[in-house]
Design a protein around this motif. Sequence first.
Motif, PDB file in Angstrom:
ATOM      1  N   ASP A  93      31.281  34.752 -13.415  1.00  0.00           N
ATOM      2  CA  ASP A  93      29.828  34.585 -13.300  1.00  0.00           C
ATOM      3  C   ASP A  93      29.117  35.199 -14.504  1.00  0.00           C
ATOM      4  O   ASP A  93      29.207  36.406 -14.728  1.00  0.00           O
ATOM      5  N   ALA A  94      28.446  34.338 -15.289  1.00  0.00           N
ATOM      6  CA  ALA A  94      27.597  34.774 -16.410  1.00  0.00           C
ATOM      7  C   ALA A  94      28.336  35.709 -17.374  1.00  0.00           C
ATOM      8  O   ALA A  94      27.864  36.795 -17.701  1.00  0.00           O
ATOM      9  N   GLN A 122      28.545  28.191 -14.216  1.00  0.00           N
ATOM     10  CA  GLN A 122      28.347  29.507 -13.598  1.00  0.00           C
ATOM     11  C   GLN A 122      28.958  30.614 -14.455  1.00  0.00           C
ATOM     12  O   GLN A 122      28.465  31.737 -14.469  1.00  0.00           O
ATOM     13  N   LYS A 125      26.632  32.618 -19.596  1.00  0.00           N
ATOM     14  CA  LYS A 125      25.417  33.430 -19.556  1.00  0.00           C
ATOM     15  C   LYS A 125      24.202  32.498 -19.690  1.00  0.00           C
ATOM     16  O   LYS A 125      24.347  31.367 -20.170  1.00  0.00           O
ATOM     17  N   PRO A 126      22.997  32.962 -19.312  1.00  0.00           N
ATOM     18  CA  PRO A 126      21.795  32.193 -19.614  1.00  0.00           C
ATOM     19  C   PRO A 126      21.737  31.890 -21.115  1.00  0.00           C
ATOM     20  O   PRO A 126      22.095  32.739 -21.936  1.00  0.00           O
TER      21      PRO A 126
END
Length: 194
Positions: A93-94, A122, A125-126
Motif C-alpha cells: 500500500d502506497a 494501491q 504512492k500518490p
Amino acid sequence: MTTDDYYNQHANEFISTTFAVEMERLYEPFLTNLSENARILDVGCGSGRDTLAFKRLGYQVEAIDSSEELVKHASALTGIKVRHQSFYDLEEDAVYDGIWACASLLHCERPRLFEVVLKLIQALKPNGVLYMSFKYGNQDREHNGRMFTDLNETQAEALLQQYPDIALLQQWLSIDQRPERSEKWLNLLWKKHG
C-alpha cells in the motif's frame, strides 16, 4: 504446462533473446515522471534487464517474478534480492513512486486484470506512475505453453475507466525490437492522482 513452467524450462533461451533489446526509448517517458532516487517496483522482471538499468541510474529498485529460474538469474545479475512472487499476490500500500510492468501483465488472466492492476495502483504512492505493455490485439490465446492476454486501445480505455483516481499520461504503439520480430506492442503510462 503453465506459463511459469515455460519460463522455468526455457529461462536461458528467454534471457538470450530479450536481454540485449534496446529499451531506452521505453524507459524515457516513465523515468521523466519520477524524481531522482525514486522507488521503483519491476513487476515480472524476467532476466533483470530493466531492474539493472534502473539501479544503475540511481533509483531504489525492487523486483518480483513468478518464475523461480528467472528470479535466480535476475538476483545474480542485479545484486538485488528479487522476490519469487506473482503479481496476483501483491499486497502493498502506497510504497512505490513508479511501477514498471513491461511485458508481464500480458500473462494475467483477462478476468483478473482489473484486480491485478488495482493491486498495482494501491501499491503506488500518490502521484506515482504505472507503465504497462501488452502485445497488441484483442485475443486471449495460448502460444508455446504460455497464456497471453492481448490488449488494444478500446480495451485499454475500458480498463482505465474503472479506476477513478488514475489519469492517462501517454499511450503509444511500438514495434518489437528483437531481431526477426515485427509484433506490435501497446504501451500505457498512467498516473495516480495526488
